[in-house]
Design a protein around this motif. Structure first.
Motif, PDB file in Angstrom:
ATOM      1  N   GLN A 278      35.462-121.710  34.525  1.00 58.74           N
ATOM      2  CA  GLN A 278      34.942-123.064  34.693  1.00 58.74           C
ATOM      3  C   GLN A 278      36.051-124.106  34.547  1.00 58.74           C
ATOM      4  OE1 GLN A 278      31.877-124.192  35.592  1.00 58.74           O
ATOM      5  NE2 GLN A 278      32.763-126.252  35.546  1.00 58.74           N
ATOM      6  N   ALA A 279      36.821-123.990  33.458  1.00 57.11           N
ATOM      7  CA  ALA A 279      37.852-125.004  33.188  1.00 57.11           C
ATOM      8  C   ALA A 279      39.061-124.840  34.101  1.00 57.11           C
ATOM      9  CB  ALA A 279      38.290-124.919  31.724  1.00 57.11           C
ATOM     10  N   GLY A 280      39.409-123.594  34.450  1.00 61.58           N
ATOM     11  CA  GLY A 280      40.607-123.373  35.232  1.00 61.58           C
ATOM     12  C   GLY A 280      40.406-123.537  36.724  1.00 61.58           C
ATOM     13  N   LEU A 281      39.428-122.835  37.281  1.00 66.99           N
ATOM     14  CA  LEU A 281      39.227-122.879  38.729  1.00 66.99           C
ATOM     15  C   LEU A 281      38.363-124.051  39.165  1.00 66.99           C
ATOM     16  CD1 LEU A 281      38.765-119.085  39.579  1.00 66.99           C
ATOM     17  CD2 LEU A 281      40.801-120.507  39.788  1.00 66.99           C
ATOM     18  N   MET A 282      37.283-124.304  38.459  1.00 71.34           N
ATOM     19  CA  MET A 282      36.366-125.366  38.859  1.00 71.34           C
ATOM     20  C   MET A 282      36.914-126.745  38.488  1.00 71.34           C
ATOM     21  SD  MET A 282      34.156-123.492  40.304  1.00 71.34           S
ATOM     22  CE  MET A 282      32.856-124.663  40.676  1.00 71.34           C
ATOM     23  N   ASP A 283      37.453-126.885  37.273  1.00 70.75           N
ATOM     24  CA  ASP A 283      37.981-128.180  36.819  1.00 70.75           C
ATOM     25  C   ASP A 283      39.488-128.313  37.025  1.00 70.75           C
ATOM     26  OD1 ASP A 283      35.394-128.665  36.023  1.00 70.75           O
ATOM     27  OD2 ASP A 283      35.736-128.128  33.930  1.00 70.75           O
ATOM     28  N   GLN A 284      40.132-127.260  37.497  1.00 74.75           N
ATOM     29  CA  GLN A 284      41.562-127.261  37.834  1.00 74.75           C
ATOM     30  C   GLN A 284      42.468-127.615  36.652  1.00 74.75           C
ATOM     31  OE1 GLN A 284      42.222-129.619  41.349  1.00 74.75           O
ATOM     32  NE2 GLN A 284      40.707-128.521  42.561  1.00 74.75           N
ATOM     33  N   GLN A 285      42.114-127.131  35.464  1.00 73.71           N
ATOM     34  CA  GLN A 285      42.968-127.307  34.293  1.00 73.71           C
ATOM     35  C   GLN A 285      43.823-126.042  34.135  1.00 73.71           C
ATOM     36  OE1 GLN A 285      40.907-129.243  30.827  1.00 73.71           O
ATOM     37  NE2 GLN A 285      39.063-128.875  32.046  1.00 73.71           N
ATOM     38  N   PHE A 286      44.800-125.899  35.009  1.00 70.45           N
ATOM     39  CA  PHE A 286      45.540-124.645  35.117  1.00 70.45           C
ATOM     40  C   PHE A 286      46.366-124.348  33.863  1.00 70.45           C
ATOM     41  CE2 PHE A 286      45.212-126.302  39.559  1.00 70.45           C
ATOM     42  CZ  PHE A 286      44.292-125.376  40.001  1.00 70.45           C
ATOM     43  N   SER A 287      47.060-125.328  33.352  1.00 64.98           N
ATOM     44  CA  SER A 287      47.925-125.101  32.193  1.00 64.98           C
ATOM     45  C   SER A 287      47.097-124.788  30.952  1.00 64.98           C
ATOM     46  CB  SER A 287      48.800-126.330  31.943  1.00 64.98           C
ATOM     47  OG  SER A 287      49.719-126.516  33.002  1.00 64.98           O
ATOM     48  N   TYR A 288      46.016-125.516  30.785  1.00 67.83           N
ATOM     49  CA  TYR A 288      45.147-125.326  29.611  1.00 67.83           C
ATOM     50  C   TYR A 288      44.569-123.919  29.593  1.00 67.83           C
ATOM     51  CZ  TYR A 288      41.066-125.999  26.582  1.00 67.83           C
ATOM     52  OH  TYR A 288      40.118-125.877  25.602  1.00 67.83           O
ATOM     53  N   THR A 289      44.042-123.458  30.724  1.00 71.65           N
ATOM     54  CA  THR A 289      43.426-122.133  30.764  1.00 71.65           C
ATOM     55  C   THR A 289      44.476-121.021  30.732  1.00 71.65           C
ATOM     56  OG1 THR A 289      43.298-122.403  33.178  1.00 71.65           O
ATOM     57  CG2 THR A 289      41.306-122.842  31.918  1.00 71.65           C
ATOM     58  N   THR A 290      45.679-121.293  31.214  1.00 71.15           N
ATOM     59  CA  THR A 290      46.761-120.315  31.071  1.00 71.15           C
ATOM     60  C   THR A 290      47.114-120.131  29.603  1.00 71.15           C
ATOM     61  OG1 THR A 290      47.657-120.895  33.238  1.00 71.15           O
ATOM     62  CG2 THR A 290      49.118-119.736  31.721  1.00 71.15           C
ATOM     63  N   ALA A 291      47.083-121.225  28.843  1.00 72.62           N
ATOM     64  CA  ALA A 291      47.322-121.137  27.401  1.00 72.62           C
ATOM     65  C   ALA A 291      46.244-120.285  26.728  1.00 72.62           C
ATOM     66  CB  ALA A 291      47.354-122.541  26.791  1.00 72.62           C
ATOM     67  N   ILE A 292      44.993-120.437  27.175  1.00 72.81           N
ATOM     68  CA  ILE A 292      43.902-119.626  26.624  1.00 72.81           C
ATOM     69  C   ILE A 292      44.118-118.154  26.968  1.00 72.81           C
ATOM     70  CG2 ILE A 292      41.426-119.185  26.702  1.00 72.81           C
ATOM     71  CD1 ILE A 292      41.001-122.141  27.273  1.00 72.81           C
ATOM     72  N   GLY A 293      44.514-117.879  28.212  1.00 66.78           N
ATOM     73  CA  GLY A 293      44.780-116.507  28.616  1.00 66.78           C
ATOM     74  C   GLY A 293      45.924-115.886  27.830  1.00 66.78           C
ATOM     75  N   LEU A 294      46.957-116.671  27.566  1.00 65.29           N
ATOM     76  CA  LEU A 294      48.088-116.189  26.775  1.00 65.29           C
ATOM     77  C   LEU A 294      47.653-115.917  25.338  1.00 65.29           C
ATOM     78  CD1 LEU A 294      51.093-115.588  27.044  1.00 65.29           C
ATOM     79  CD2 LEU A 294      51.568-117.949  26.382  1.00 65.29           C
ATOM     80  N   PHE A 295      46.796-116.772  24.815  1.00 64.39           N
ATOM     81  CA  PHE A 295      46.247-116.553  23.475  1.00 64.39           C
ATOM     82  C   PHE A 295      45.461-115.244  23.420  1.00 64.39           C
ATOM     83  CE2 PHE A 295      42.309-117.039  20.948  1.00 64.39           C
ATOM     84  CZ  PHE A 295      42.866-117.040  19.676  1.00 64.39           C
ATOM     85  N   LYS A 296      44.629-114.990  24.428  1.00 57.73           N
ATOM     86  CA  LYS A 296      43.884-113.736  24.501  1.00 57.73           C
ATOM     87  C   LYS A 296      44.808-112.531  24.510  1.00 57.73           C
ATOM     88  CE  LYS A 296      40.810-112.889  27.425  1.00 57.73           C
ATOM     89  NZ  LYS A 296      40.146-112.731  28.731  1.00 57.73           N
ATOM     90  N   ALA A 297      45.861-112.606  25.297  1.00 57.41           N
ATOM     91  CA  ALA A 297      46.793-111.487  25.406  1.00 57.41           C
ATOM     92  C   ALA A 297      47.496-111.222  24.077  1.00 57.41           C
ATOM     93  CB  ALA A 297      47.818-111.774  26.503  1.00 57.41           C
ATOM     94  N   LEU A 298      47.892-112.279  23.384  1.00 52.86           N
ATOM     95  CA  LEU A 298      48.587-112.114  22.104  1.00 52.86           C
ATOM     96  C   LEU A 298      47.659-111.530  21.051  1.00 52.86           C
ATOM     97  CD1 LEU A 298      50.689-115.423  21.997  1.00 52.86           C
ATOM     98  CD2 LEU A 298      51.500-113.095  22.442  1.00 52.86           C
ATOM     99  N   VAL A 299      46.403-111.974  21.034  1.00 61.19           N
ATOM    100  CA  VAL A 299      45.428-111.416  20.092  1.00 61.19           C
ATOM    101  C   VAL A 299      45.207-109.938  20.379  1.00 61.19           C
ATOM    102  CG1 VAL A 299      43.018-111.476  19.350  1.00 61.19           C
ATOM    103  CG2 VAL A 299      44.280-113.611  19.639  1.00 61.19           C
ATOM    104  N   GLY A 300      45.057-109.579  21.655  1.00 68.20           N
ATOM    105  CA  GLY A 300      44.881-108.176  22.018  1.00 68.20           C
ATOM    106  C   GLY A 300      46.071-107.328  21.620  1.00 68.20           C
ATOM    107  N   LEU A 301      47.280-107.846  21.837  1.00 67.92           N
ATOM    108  CA  LEU A 301      48.492-107.124  21.452  1.00 67.92           C
ATOM    109  C   LEU A 301      48.555-106.926  19.945  1.00 67.92           C
ATOM    110  CD1 LEU A 301      51.258-105.921  22.187  1.00 67.92           C
ATOM    111  CD2 LEU A 301      52.213-108.229  22.005  1.00 67.92           C
ATOM    112  N   PHE A 302      48.196-107.969  19.190  1.00 67.58           N
ATOM    113  CA  PHE A 302      48.204-107.864  17.726  1.00 67.58           C
ATOM    114  C   PHE A 302      47.188-106.835  17.249  1.00 67.58           C
ATOM    115  CE2 PHE A 302      46.170-109.207  13.728  1.00 67.58           C
ATOM    116  CZ  PHE A 302      47.253-109.092  12.871  1.00 67.58           C
ATOM    117  N   LEU A 303      45.972-106.861  17.809  1.00 66.39           N
ATOM    118  CA  LEU A 303      44.931-105.939  17.369  1.00 66.39           C
ATOM    119  C   LEU A 303      45.299-104.491  17.663  1.00 66.39           C
ATOM    120  CD1 LEU A 303      41.677-107.867  18.393  1.00 66.39           C
ATOM    121  CD2 LEU A 303      42.564-107.490  16.096  1.00 66.39           C
ATOM    122  N   ILE A 304      45.794-104.237  18.876  1.00 60.52           N
ATOM    123  CA  ILE A 304      46.102-102.850  19.231  1.00 60.52           C
ATOM    124  C   ILE A 304      47.323-102.347  18.466  1.00 60.52           C
ATOM    125  CG2 ILE A 304      47.644-103.273  21.199  1.00 60.52           C
ATOM    126  CD1 ILE A 304      46.100-101.052  22.665  1.00 60.52           C
TER     127      ILE A 304
END
Length: 320
Positions: A278-304
Motif C-alpha cells: 500500500q505505502a510503496g506501490l500505491m502511495d509511491q513511498q519507495f524509500s520508506y518501504t525499502t527501509a521497512i523491507g531492510l528492517f525485515k531482512a535484518l530481523v530475519g537474519l538475526f533470528l535465524i
C-alpha cells in the motif's frame, strides 16, 4: 636457511597445484550436477542478489526521475519515521502476533499429521488420505479465500449454519477484526499442513524398524514408542525446518493476507507485506518501504543466526 625456505616454497606450490587439479577433477566428475544448478544460480543472482544493491534507497529521498545517483541522501530518517509512525507500529504488532500464532499452531501441525498418517496400517487408505491432505497446497490463495468466504458466510456458510443450529448467534468471521487472525492461521493450516508432512514422512521412513521391535519386546506401548523413538529420531529434521521457519518470521506472505483483508478487519489483519504494497506501490513511498523491507531482512537474519547458534549448542543440529 635459504635452501630450506626455497624447499618449503616449492612444496607449497606443488600442494596448490595438486589441490587445483583435484578441484578440476571433482568439477568434471560432477559436471552434470553443476550444469543443472546453473539456472538456479542465475535466478538467485539476478532476482535475489542484484536487487540488494537497490537497498541503498532506504537511506535516500529517492526520486524515480533522478535515480539512485541523483537522489538526496537522508541517512536514517526513514528508519526514525518508521518507528515513530502509528500505522507501522500497529502493523508490526499484527505481524508479530500472526507470526507467533503461526509458529505455535501451524508449525507443529504437519508433525502431528505425519505421526497420525504413519500409524495407519492399511496402505491403500493411507495413500488415499495422503493425497487428500496434499491437494489443498496446490490451490492458489485466491481460491482458498473464495472457499473460506463461502464456508464462513454469515448467511449461507456451513459454519454459521451449524452455529445457528446449536442456538448461538451467527458470526461474521471476515467482518469482525477479532476473527481475522484465526481465519488466516486456520486457512494456512488447512492448505499447507498436508504438504508439509512429506519431509516428516520421509524422515519417519528412515527410522530403523529394529528399534520398534525391541521396544515392543520390552512392552512399550505405541505412545511410549512415539515419545522414546519417533520424536527423538525426528528431532534433527524438526530443528532444521524450525530454523528455516523463524528465518521468515516477519515474512508471513502477501497473497495469503491480502485476499482476506477488507476495511472491517484491516486493523488486526494488515501485516508488513500488505503495508509495503500500500505505502510503496500505491502511495509511491519507495524509500520508506525499502527501509521497512531492510528492517525485515535484518530481523530475519538475526533470528535465524541466533536460533542456529542455540540449536548447535543444545542439539548439535544447525544450518551451517
Amino acid at each position: 636457511m635459504a635452501v630450506n625456505a626455497q624447499a618449503v616454497k616449492q612444496m607449497n606450490q606443488r600442494a596448490q597445484v595438486s589441490k587445483g587439479k583435484a578441484l578440476l577433477r571433482t568439477f568434471w566428475k560432477y559436471r552434470a550436477l553443476y550444469l543443472i544448478s546453473v539456472p538456479g544460480i542465475i535466478y538467485f543472482i539476478v532476482f535475489k542478489y542484484v536487487p540488494l544493491l537497490g537497498s541503498v534507497i532506504a537511506f535516500q529521498d529517492y526520486n524515480i526521475f533522478s535515480g539512485i545517483k541523483g537522489s538526496e541522501w537522508v541517512g536514517l530518517e526513514h528508519f526514525h519515521r518508521m518507528f515513530a509512525h502509528y500505522d507501522f507500529l500497529n502493523v508490526l504488532k499484527n505481524t508479530l502476533l500472526i507470526g507467533l500464532y503461526d509458529l505455535v499452531i501451524a508449525f507443529p501441525a504437519p508433525i502431528v499429521l505425519a505421526l497420525l498418517l504413519n500409524e495407519l496400517r492399511v496402505v491403500v487408505y493411507k495413500r488415499l488420505l495422503q493425497t487428500v491432505v496434499y491437494m489443498p497446497h496446490f490451490l492458489s490463495w485466491v481460491i482458498v479465500s473464495g472457499i473460506a468466504v463461502g464456508i464462513l458466510s454469515p448467511s449461507t456458510g456451513a459454519v454459521n449454519q451449524f452455529i445457528a443450529w446449536l442456538g448461538f448467534e451467527k458470526i461474521y468471521f471476515l467482518g469482525e477484526e477479532s476473527w481475522i487472525r484465526t481465519v488466516l492461521i486456520g486457512s494456512g493450516v488447512w492448505r499447507d499442513s498436508g504438504y508439509g508432512t512429506i519431509i516428516y514422512l520421509a524422515a519417519l521412513a528412515g527410522i530403523n524398524p529394529d528399534l520398534y521391535e525391541a521396544a515392543e519386546v520390552d512392552g512399550a506401548s505405541r505412545w511410549r514408542q512415539t515419545l522414546s523413538i519417533t520424536l527423538p529420531s525426528l528431532l534433527p529434521t524438526i530443528m532444521i525446518l524450525f530454523l528455516l521457519h523463524i528465518g521468515k518470521f516477519l515474512d508471513f506472505g502477501f497473497e495469503r493476507v491480502f485476499v482476506f483483508l477488507n476495511p472491517l478487519n484491516k486493523d488486526n489483519g494488515e501485516i508488513l507485506d500488505t503495508y509495503i504494497y500500500q505505502a510503496g506501490l500505491m502511495d509511491q513511498q519507495f524509500s520508506y518501504t525499502t527501509a521497512i523491507g531492510l528492517f525485515k531482512a535484518l530481523v530475519g537474519l538475526f533470528l535465524i543466526s541466533t536460533g542456529n547458534f542455540f540449536s548447535k549448542k543444545t542439539t548439535g543440529e544447525s544450518l551451517y
